[in-house]
Design an enzyme around this catalytic site. Structure first.
Site, PDB file in Angstrom:
ATOM      1  N   GLU A 226      36.582  -4.955 -14.498  1.00 36.97           N
ATOM      2  CA  GLU A 226      37.051  -5.639 -13.287  1.00 36.97           C
ATOM      3  C   GLU A 226      37.376  -7.066 -13.661  1.00 36.97           C
ATOM      4  O   GLU A 226      36.927  -7.557 -14.676  1.00 36.97           O
ATOM      5  CB  GLU A 226      35.922  -5.699 -12.230  1.00 36.97           C
ATOM      6  CG  GLU A 226      35.401  -4.395 -11.750  1.00 36.97           C
ATOM      7  CD  GLU A 226      34.096  -4.591 -10.955  1.00 36.97           C
ATOM      8  OE1 GLU A 226      33.718  -5.755 -10.694  1.00 36.97           O
ATOM      9  OE2 GLU A 226      33.469  -3.576 -10.618  1.00 36.97           O
ATOM     10  N   LYS A 228      36.852 -10.999 -13.488  1.00 40.80           N
ATOM     11  CA  LYS A 228      35.723 -11.870 -13.170  1.00 40.80           C
ATOM     12  C   LYS A 228      36.255 -13.007 -12.322  1.00 40.80           C
ATOM     13  O   LYS A 228      36.979 -13.868 -12.808  1.00 40.80           O
ATOM     14  CB  LYS A 228      35.096 -12.405 -14.455  1.00 40.80           C
ATOM     15  CG  LYS A 228      33.867 -13.224 -14.167  1.00 40.80           C
ATOM     16  CD  LYS A 228      33.230 -13.767 -15.404  1.00 40.80           C
ATOM     17  CE  LYS A 228      31.955 -14.516 -15.057  1.00 40.80           C
ATOM     18  NZ  LYS A 228      32.016 -15.328 -13.823  1.00 40.80           N
ATOM     19  N   ARG A 233      29.629 -16.200  -5.929  1.00 43.44           N
ATOM     20  CA  ARG A 233      29.013 -14.875  -5.877  1.00 43.44           C
ATOM     21  C   ARG A 233      28.210 -14.810  -4.583  1.00 43.44           C
ATOM     22  O   ARG A 233      27.448 -15.738  -4.272  1.00 43.44           O
ATOM     23  CB  ARG A 233      28.088 -14.724  -7.081  1.00 43.44           C
ATOM     24  CG  ARG A 233      27.294 -13.443  -7.133  1.00 43.44           C
ATOM     25  CD  ARG A 233      28.069 -12.365  -7.843  1.00 43.44           C
ATOM     26  NE  ARG A 233      27.313 -11.111  -7.907  1.00 43.44           N
ATOM     27  CZ  ARG A 233      26.492 -10.774  -8.899  1.00 43.44           C
ATOM     28  NH1 ARG A 233      26.321 -11.601  -9.907  1.00 43.44           N
ATOM     29  NH2 ARG A 233      25.886  -9.593  -8.887  1.00 43.44           N
ATOM     30  N   ARG A 248      24.524 -16.799  -4.444  1.00 39.34           N
ATOM     31  CA  ARG A 248      23.702 -16.433  -5.589  1.00 39.34           C
ATOM     32  C   ARG A 248      22.518 -17.375  -5.751  1.00 39.34           C
ATOM     33  O   ARG A 248      21.485 -17.014  -6.275  1.00 39.34           O
ATOM     34  CB  ARG A 248      24.558 -16.471  -6.847  1.00 39.34           C
ATOM     35  CG  ARG A 248      24.033 -15.610  -7.922  1.00 39.34           C
ATOM     36  CD  ARG A 248      24.606 -16.012  -9.240  1.00 39.34           C
ATOM     37  NE  ARG A 248      23.758 -16.992  -9.884  1.00 39.34           N
ATOM     38  CZ  ARG A 248      24.033 -17.570 -11.020  1.00 39.34           C
ATOM     39  NH1 ARG A 248      25.165 -17.306 -11.623  1.00 39.34           N
ATOM     40  NH2 ARG A 248      23.198 -18.437 -11.544  1.00 39.34           N
ATOM     41  N   LYS A 398      29.718  -9.951 -19.097  1.00 42.01           N
ATOM     42  CA  LYS A 398      30.906 -10.746 -18.742  1.00 42.01           C
ATOM     43  C   LYS A 398      31.657 -11.074 -20.028  1.00 42.01           C
ATOM     44  O   LYS A 398      31.048 -11.418 -21.044  1.00 42.01           O
ATOM     45  CB  LYS A 398      30.543 -11.993 -17.942  1.00 42.01           C
ATOM     46  CG  LYS A 398      29.496 -12.885 -18.513  1.00 42.01           C
ATOM     47  CD  LYS A 398      29.206 -14.026 -17.545  1.00 42.01           C
ATOM     48  CE  LYS A 398      28.144 -14.936 -18.121  1.00 42.01           C
ATOM     49  NZ  LYS A 398      27.604 -15.866 -17.140  1.00 42.01           N
TER      50      LYS A 398
END
Lengths: 530, 335
Positions: A226, A228, A233, A248, A398
């Site tokens: 996907e 980033k 977040r 987050r 990531k």
């Protein structure tokens, strides 16, 4: 506070997580619940609002020590830590008198609406009753910020050990909004009541950066990729017809993004999404710097919402119809997410698309061209991965694009803090403008080895042109490659740009100062990005 | 007030007395050098003639060379050099360390070198000498530096050593080999003796013992020292051994760094020793201010340390003062 001081000393004098954890468990066993909850809150960065500001602390400390304020300030710049400077300059204590940690916290929070004189009287009387270490800890309580390397992971493990509870239960209890002001640790660990349960977010699953080549991950068929996204977040929680949005950083931000209110009408059952809050227009994400205008703003006006519209890119589903889905393999969660979002029609919540690929090579250009998609790179997620707690390796990675870089000239230096106190380690860098002047464009503090910092420190001391308080201007001679994650136009900076997460990537000892980058070049990068 | 016709001048070779034809603690080779103490930034190589206290002379003969031309003078004795009187007074810094008083009929100057006013177990205690012009260091010339007594410091250190001995761990204490090492040796509880010493420390102990100092029981660590002998012992070594293979033989061990800089948490963490002991041979902030006032000088000259800050502070206190450039280094790790 005796136990808390000894806990601090133990944690501060080790880098081993096992020793830190053991010290925490010992502390929790010895302390009463009111002290424990404060210790947990303070060490994990949950601090109450400050009731005494830094200027007050400096002024009172200088006065109490009988030294001029400028001398206090100069000393502070050399020591590099306000709490520590104050603890050392004050006259030696005659008779030490320690109170429990929670009592100090109650006294400090009680100062909220008090007059300055009353605040001063209390702080001075406490200073006079503590020795150097006690004062240092008390000052940290006042100023907030115990950055001594207790991660939420270590804390969770220690509490789990102490309370004989599973780690994931502890992690869940520690998540979300709670205040140490009127709780004990045991209260916090209890089964939450209904109202609390409704708003409680799940602990976020965080990925590590991919260190090896992606093909080391094995069969590409077992992985999803996907984009980033470069936003905030967040978790969107819909339970019992109520909406909660969490960042987050475990901050409840529902009120800052009224756009999401309409989601309450779109679902007639409980659901929790994980995803990214982004500035969004016409189905496309916008650069991060636009979203920044919304982040700090408490008062969200209609005009601001129009100027910077916001939407959510959902990439995971954690709860569905009152059921916890975190243990379900990611491919199944993803399928459910796609189904759920296909059934509604809203511009406010979108499905974060999958980047398809059949072999790892195909992904490389997707990562390199991340900026074209207003993203920072790719996320790689194993199809069978469950939704874990905290930062874990294995299931998610990531894979960020390479940072942007420019070669810049060191022109100002300032002393650092903490373990770099008394060394010149905080630098300002400049690039050339059309007329051959060096224009400062960023500061950077990290990226060099200790040995390199020592070398630059020596250079700074020997090549100082002028001193402005704690800052020295130096002969423009050293060139560094500065890496950064993003760039945005800025009216506040002389250079017209602001960069994100700048750090020193490399010391370009091979590069003469004349060959450093130009401002024109920096603006060229800015245009590509925005 | 600065003197019109100063008896001492600050030159690029060091502090110079033209009338007497000598330098004090020069950093470039000269004909005649008066030396305050044996640390390498004050007692340098290359002088044609040296004059110092007997202990400093012994240190220089060991460090610079047995063949140097040197002469010694006891504390509180006057000596005439070309119509100028010089005399040496204890500076309380390390064994043999002196302040040098230079006087003629019109001016009294004191060059204090490095000094410390709190007493320790090895240095001749600091003696205050009133003068017209006082030359001082300011290595720890900031209000955060305030020393505890040796009794308190060693109480804590001995406690740490006992815990290590209980766990059969060696206690490696790091301090430079001249001064700090002997102060550690004398401060350690007698039940922990003998103390094992790194070669650099051992050799310096031998020099000082030969010069008449009475030291606690110490032994060298050599290639032949059996590993079994080094269990739960106290070891004194210079800080330069941190991170070198020399330490490996001493496993399991814990390290403690002894220095005034250990006051600051940042410095302690940067040093990577298990423990920081705040122990300095230099004057602390209260001691510095008390001394500068008590000498009742007309003018103060600050040679090294936080000189700019300290001079600004003195001027605000109504005391005439100047920064003078020197190549003295204060408290370092390498002495």
């Amino acid at each position: 506070m005796k136990h808390f001081i000894s806990l601090f000393k133990k944690i501060d004098s080790t880098t081993k997580t096992s020793v830190k954890q053991a010290a925490l468990v010992e502390y929790l066993q010895k302390s009463d619940g009111r002290d424990s909850i404060w210790a947990v809150a303070l060490l994990t960065g949950k601090r109450p609002k400050r009731t005494v500001n830094s200027t007050q602390i400096r002024t009172w400390a200088a006065e109490e020590s009988g030294i001029p304020l400028w001398l206090f300030e100069d000393t502070y710049h050399i020591v590099g830590d306000l709490a520590e400077t104050v603890s050392l300059v004050l006259p030696p204590v005659e008779k030490e008198n320690l109170k429990p940690l929670s009592e100090y916290m109650d006294l400090l929070t009680g100062l909220k609406d008090k007059e300055e004189e009353e605040k001063k009287e209390l702080v001075l009387s406490i200073w006079r009753s503590l020795d150097v270490t006690g004062r240092f800890i008390f000052n940290k309580l006042m100023t907030g910020g115990f950055r001594i390397g207790v991660s939420s992971k270590i804390m969770t493990k220690a509490i789990a050990d102490y309370a004989e509870l599973p780690e994931d239960v502890v992690a869940l209890r520690l998540t979300g909004r709670w205040s140490p002001v009127d709780l004990t640790l045991d209260d916090l660990l209890k089964e939450p009541d209904e109202e609390e349960r409704l708003s409680k977010p799940y602990p976020f699953y965080l990925a590590y950066a991919l260190e090896d080549e992606p093909h080391e991950l094995g069969d590409p068929d077992e992985w999803f990729a996907e984009r980033k996204w470069d936003g905030i977040r967040g978790q969107i929680i819909l339970r019992d017809g109520q909406l909660f949005v969490w960042s987050r950083g475990e901050e409840l931000i529902t009120d800052k993004y009224p756009e999401f209110e309409i989601l309450k009408d779109l679902f007639d059952h409980d659901i929790v999404f994980d995803g990214e809050i982004l500035a969004f227009s016409e189905g496309e994400p916008l650069p991060f710097h636009l979203l920044q205008q919304r982040i700090g703003r408490k008062n969200v006006t209609a005009s601001l919402m129009k100027k910077v519209p916001v939407a959510f890119y959902a990439y995971d589903i954690l709860e569905y119809k009152e059921e916890d889905f975190r243990e379900v393999p990611f491919s199944k969660r993803r399928a459910l997410l796609e189904k759920v979002l296909s059934e509604i029609d809203s511009e406010i919540i979108n499905l974060s698309p999958i980047v398809s690929f059949s072999n790892w090579k195909e992904l490389e250009p997707e990562r390199e061209n991340a900026l074209e998609y207003k993203s920072e790179g790719l996320m790689l997620k194993h199809k069978d991965s469950i939704y874990q707690v905290g930062r874990k390796k294995g299931g998610w990675w990531k894979w960020k694009m390479d940072p942007l870089t420019v070669d810049a000239v060191l022109i100002y230096a300032m002393r650092g803090h903490g373990r770099r106190a008394n060394l010149y380690t905080d630098y300002t860098f400049a690039v050339w403008d059309d007329e051959g002047n060096l224009v400062p464009f960023t500061k950077a503090y990290s990226g060099l080895t200790d040995a390199e910092f020592m070398e630059v420190d020596r250079f700074v001391k020997q090549n100082t042109i002028e001193r402005f308080g704690p800052v020295r201007s130096v002969t423009p001679e050293l060139v560094f490659e500065i890496a950064f994650e993003g760039i945005a136009p800025s009216k506040r900076h002389k250079s017209g740009v602001a960069v994100r997460f700048p750090r020193m990537h490399r010391w370009r000892k091979d590069k003469p100062v004349e060959e450093a980058d130009t401002l024109a070049n920096l603006h060229k990068i800015l245009n590509i990005v925005t | 007030m600065r003197p019109k016709d100063p008896l001492l001048q600050f030159t690029d070779k060091g502090i110079y007395c033209e009338k007497g034809g000598f330098f004090i603690d020069p950093w470039r080779p000269v004909d005649k050098a008066l030396i305050t103490h044996g640390h390498a930034d004050h007692a340098r190589w290359g002088m044609k003639n040296y004059l110092s206290t007997p202990i400093t002379e012994a240190i220089m003969k060991y460090r610079i060379g047995a063949d140097i031309n040197s002469e010694s003078i006891g504390f509180n004795h006057k000596k005439r050099i070309n119509g100028v009187h010089v005399s040496f007074f204890p500076a309380g810094h390390i064994p043999g360390s002196a302040q040098i008083l230079v006087e003629d009929t019109s001016q009294r100057w004191v060059v204090s070198g490095d000094y410390k006013v709190i007493e320790d177990s090895i240095s001749e205690p600091f003696e205050l000498v009133k003068c017209d012009y006082f030359i001082t260091e300011s290595t720890f010339g900031l209000p955060v530096y305030r020393w505890r007594t040796d009794e308190e410091i060693f109480g804590e250190l001995n406690q740490w050593i006992s815990e290590n001995i209980e766990n059969k761990i060696n206690s490696v204490i790091l301090g430079y080999s001249l001064g700090k090492a002997q102060r550690l040796l004398q401060g350690i509880d007698n039940s922990f003796l003998p103390v094992y010493c790194h070669g650099a420390v051992y050799n310096m102990n031998e020099v000082l013992a030969a010069a008449g100092m009475d030291l606690n029981d110490y032994k060298p660590i050599t290639r032949d020292t059996p590993k079994d002998e080094l269990k739960g012992r106290v070891i004194i070594a210079p800080p330069s051994v941190l991170g070198t293979p020399w330490l490996r033989k001493l496993k399991p061990y814990k390290t403690a760094m002894a220095s005034g800089w250990m006051t600051l948490r940042g410095a302690r963490r940067r040093r990577n020793a298990d423990k920081g002991i705040i122990l300095s041979d230099h004057v602390d902030w209260p001691g510095l201010n008390a001394t500068v006032k008590a000498v009742e000088a007309e003018h103060i000259y600050v040679t090294h340390g936080y000189s700019d800050i300290y001079v600004q502070y003195l001027r605000e206190q109504g005391i005439d003062a100047d920064v003078v450039k020197s190549e003295y280094e204060g408290e370092t790790d390498t002495e």
